[in-house]
Motif scaffolding. Sequence first.
Motif, PDB file in Angstrom:
ATOM      1  N   PHE A   1       0.855  -1.188   0.000  1.00 50.39           N
ATOM      2  CA  PHE A   1       0.000   0.000   0.000  1.00 50.39           C
ATOM      3  C   PHE A   1       0.888   1.235   0.000  1.00 50.39           C
ATOM      4  N   GLU A   2       0.846   1.971  -1.115  1.00 46.60           N
ATOM      5  CA  GLU A   2       1.637   3.189  -1.250  1.00 46.60           C
ATOM      6  C   GLU A   2       0.856   4.370  -0.679  1.00 46.60           C
ATOM      7  N   VAL A   3       1.555   5.199   0.119  1.00 47.19           N
ATOM      8  CA  VAL A   3       0.922   6.368   0.725  1.00 47.19           C
ATOM      9  C   VAL A   3       1.037   7.543  -0.236  1.00 47.19           C
ATOM     10  N   LEU A   4      -0.107   8.078  -0.658  1.00 48.77           N
ATOM     11  CA  LEU A   4      -0.173   9.249  -1.536  1.00 48.77           C
ATOM     12  C   LEU A   4      -1.018  10.306  -0.846  1.00 48.77           C
ATOM     13  N   GLY A   5      -0.336  11.299  -0.233  1.00 50.32           N
ATOM     14  CA  GLY A   5      -1.070  12.305   0.535  1.00 50.32           C
ATOM     15  C   GLY A   5      -1.636  11.665   1.793  1.00 50.32           C
ATOM     16  N   ASN A   6      -2.963  11.728   1.917  1.00 53.85           N
ATOM     17  CA  ASN A   6      -3.613  11.129   3.078  1.00 53.85           C
ATOM     18  C   ASN A   6      -4.417   9.880   2.695  1.00 53.85           C
ATOM     19  N   LYS A   7      -4.106   9.303   1.537  1.00 52.26           N
ATOM     20  CA  LYS A   7      -4.778   8.087   1.100  1.00 52.26           C
ATOM     21  C   LYS A   7      -3.749   7.051   0.676  1.00 52.26           C
ATOM     22  N   VAL A   8      -4.203   5.809   0.529  1.00 45.23           N
ATOM     23  CA  VAL A   8      -3.308   4.734   0.117  1.00 45.23           C
ATOM     24  C   VAL A   8      -3.760   4.189  -1.226  1.00 45.23           C
ATOM     25  N   ARG A   9      -2.792   3.666  -1.940  1.00 47.92           N
ATOM     26  CA  ARG A   9      -3.049   3.048  -3.233  1.00 47.92           C
ATOM     27  C   ARG A   9      -2.501   1.622  -3.199  1.00 47.92           C
ATOM     28  N   SER A  10      -3.363   0.666  -3.481  1.00 49.55           N
ATOM     29  CA  SER A  10      -2.948  -0.741  -3.487  1.00 49.55           C
ATOM     30  C   SER A  10      -2.189  -1.046  -4.766  1.00 49.55           C
TER      31      SER A  10
ATOM     32  N   LEU B   1       7.099  -2.071  -8.236  1.00 46.09           N
ATOM     33  CA  LEU B   1       7.537  -0.781  -7.718  1.00 46.09           C
ATOM     34  C   LEU B   1       8.780  -0.318  -8.454  1.00 46.09           C
ATOM     35  N   ALA B   2       8.991   1.002  -8.406  1.00 46.58           N
ATOM     36  CA  ALA B   2      10.194   1.567  -9.008  1.00 46.58           C
ATOM     37  C   ALA B   2      11.301   1.763  -7.978  1.00 46.58           C
ATOM     38  N   GLY B   3      10.947   1.804  -6.682  1.00 47.08           N
ATOM     39  CA  GLY B   3      11.912   2.033  -5.612  1.00 47.08           C
ATOM     40  C   GLY B   3      11.841   3.453  -5.123  1.00 47.08           C
ATOM     41  N   SER B   4      11.740   3.764  -3.882  1.00 44.44           N
ATOM     42  CA  SER B   4      11.603   5.074  -3.233  1.00 44.44           C
ATOM     43  C   SER B   4      10.164   5.376  -2.835  1.00 44.44           C
ATOM     44  N   GLU B   5       9.193   4.504  -3.165  1.00 45.64           N
ATOM     45  CA  GLU B   5       7.817   4.745  -2.743  1.00 45.64           C
ATOM     46  C   GLU B   5       7.691   4.630  -1.225  1.00 45.64           C
ATOM     47  N   MET B   6       6.797   5.449  -0.658  1.00 43.69           N
ATOM     48  CA  MET B   6       6.479   5.346   0.766  1.00 43.69           C
ATOM     49  C   MET B   6       5.348   4.336   0.923  1.00 43.69           C
ATOM     50  N   LEU B   7       5.594   3.309   1.770  1.00 45.98           N
ATOM     51  CA  LEU B   7       4.645   2.215   1.901  1.00 45.98           C
ATOM     52  C   LEU B   7       4.169   2.093   3.337  1.00 45.98           C
ATOM     53  N   VAL B   8       2.989   1.521   3.492  1.00 44.97           N
ATOM     54  CA  VAL B   8       2.430   1.271   4.822  1.00 44.97           C
ATOM     55  C   VAL B   8       3.103   0.029   5.407  1.00 44.97           C
ATOM     56  N   ALA B   9       3.603   0.149   6.632  1.00 45.21           N
ATOM     57  CA  ALA B   9       4.189  -0.994   7.327  1.00 45.21           C
ATOM     58  C   ALA B   9       3.105  -1.698   8.135  1.00 45.21           C
ATOM     59  N   ARG B  10       3.096  -3.009   8.061  1.00 43.74           N
ATOM     60  CA  ARG B  10       2.097  -3.829   8.760  1.00 43.74           C
ATOM     61  C   ARG B  10       0.675  -3.332   8.480  1.00 43.74           C
ATOM     62  N   PRO B  11       0.248  -3.307   7.237  1.00 43.87           N
ATOM     63  CA  PRO B  11      -1.103  -2.795   6.917  1.00 43.87           C
ATOM     64  C   PRO B  11      -2.183  -3.633   7.587  1.00 43.87           C
ATOM     65  N   PRO B  12      -3.189  -3.002   8.173  1.00 47.11           N
ATOM     66  CA  PRO B  12      -4.293  -3.757   8.784  1.00 47.11           C
ATOM     67  C   PRO B  12      -5.040  -4.582   7.736  1.00 47.11           C
ATOM     68  N   ASP B  13      -5.658  -5.644   8.189  1.00 45.66           N
ATOM     69  CA  ASP B  13      -6.411  -6.507   7.268  1.00 45.66           C
ATOM     70  C   ASP B  13      -7.575  -5.758   6.617  1.00 45.66           C
ATOM     71  N   SER B  14      -8.088  -4.736   7.303  1.00 41.73           N
ATOM     72  CA  SER B  14      -9.240  -4.000   6.765  1.00 41.73           C
ATOM     73  C   SER B  14      -8.834  -2.915   5.771  1.00 41.73           C
ATOM     74  N   LEU B  15      -7.535  -2.627   5.637  1.00 41.58           N
ATOM     75  CA  LEU B  15      -7.091  -1.557   4.757  1.00 41.58           C
ATOM     76  C   LEU B  15      -7.280  -1.968   3.300  1.00 41.58           C
ATOM     77  N   LYS B  16      -7.818  -1.048   2.503  1.00 39.71           N
ATOM     78  CA  LYS B  16      -8.050  -1.332   1.073  1.00 39.71           C
ATOM     79  C   LYS B  16      -7.707  -0.109   0.245  1.00 39.71           C
ATOM     80  N   ASP B  17      -7.692  -0.304  -1.043  1.00 37.40           N
ATOM     81  CA  ASP B  17      -7.308   0.747  -1.978  1.00 37.40           C
ATOM     82  C   ASP B  17      -8.213   1.969  -1.824  1.00 37.40           C
ATOM     83  N   GLY B  18      -7.589   3.153  -1.710  1.00 40.06           N
ATOM     84  CA  GLY B  18      -8.347   4.400  -1.614  1.00 40.06           C
ATOM     85  C   GLY B  18      -8.685   4.823  -0.198  1.00 40.06           C
ATOM     86  N   ASP B  19      -8.382   4.002   0.807  1.00 44.80           N
ATOM     87  CA  ASP B  19      -8.702   4.372   2.191  1.00 44.80           C
ATOM     88  C   ASP B  19      -7.830   5.541   2.642  1.00 44.80           C
TER      89      ASP B  19
END
Length: 399
Positions: free
Chosen positions: A347-356, A375-393
């Motif tokens: 899950f990549e962090v873009l602003g205040n939302k995530v992209r799967s 990935l291209a490398g350098s993306e900011m990712l969510v560590a230990r994403p919750p099971d309920s997390l989905k694209d666009g949250d």
Amino acid sequence: MSDLKGELASLRIDRDRAGPRLRRWPLFLFVPMILALGALYALRARQAFSAPEVDTVRASVVRSNEAAAGTPILTASGYVVARRKAVVSAKIQGRLSDLRVEEGSRVRQGEVIARLESGDYEAQVQRARAALQRAEADLAESNRQLDLARRLTGEKIMSLDQLQTAESRARVGEAAVSQARADLAFAVASLANTVIRAPFTGTVVKKMAEVGESVAPIPPGVNISTSSGAIVALADLDTLEVEADVSESNVAKLSADQPAEVTVEAFPDRRYKAVLRQVIPTADRTKATVQVKVTILDKDAQLKPEMSAKVTFVEAARPAAAAEPASPVVVVPKEAVATRDGKPVVFEVLGNKVRSRAVVPAGERQGQVVLREGLAGSEMLVARPPDSLKDGDAVRVKG
């Protein structure tokens, strides 16, 4: 004239009275607009504060042609076992009269471990010897009578039928002697079976009987915990190895003589060098695993059979001539990779939302996952994403 002035005065616009009315209508438009903006801001603020707070990690790019020598490939759990081990029992049933070992005793091949009560077997040996002596005496008498019959037959004093009878008695006597000798050998072997000896050089890992208890032969293939009637369990500690279960999906990563490192839970700071000895040619369908056997190369006295162990298989050293120019690869921490619908994603962090984003792992290296695609490398990712997390949250980044 005065009436005309009065009528004209009545038609004059009173600007002092109309001005305030005209200035009120923008206020009626501005107040709803302010309220709408306030409601929208409150809604956005509520969504922002209700979003889950997450830790983040970053993907990175490293250069490597293949995993370097010593890079972990996979880890499996198992137990330390002795490759050469045996549950020692008596060949005959009897009562234990002497036990010369304890747990931890070191014995050599052929050394006496225990003895059974042997009075009955000693008597059988004496009886068999007496039977042999009688059979030999009967044979000697049969041979004497045969010699006499032959002489008398030659002098025409005894008939040929009597000579044949003497020859038959001699042959019966020879058979009786042979049977008596076999009975004596059997009695001697039974007596020898009252002495239990070590089948190989090793260490007693468990004592299973005491003096005075009855012991009996046990069938092959029993284990230490269910071997009722046995005397001791013996293991050759010089042949210690690890039996581990590897997932079916990871077996293809292993090759003959694959180097490995072994750690045990008793002292996790100690690492032992090891090498893959065998991959068992069958799988356990109940666990979807394949058992492998790993030989420990630098074992010491601290290792004990049945200890819980962990085997980490590592990349083997490659010849310098086989080296190729390094190529960049993308790696991410293991904690950033999640599974959605059976497929690995991050899950990549873009602003205040995530992209799967779907990824294709290509192995592990020093606690990080090597990605072939995604990935291209350098993306900011969510560590230990919750099971309920989905694209666009919506999410809130800690710190």
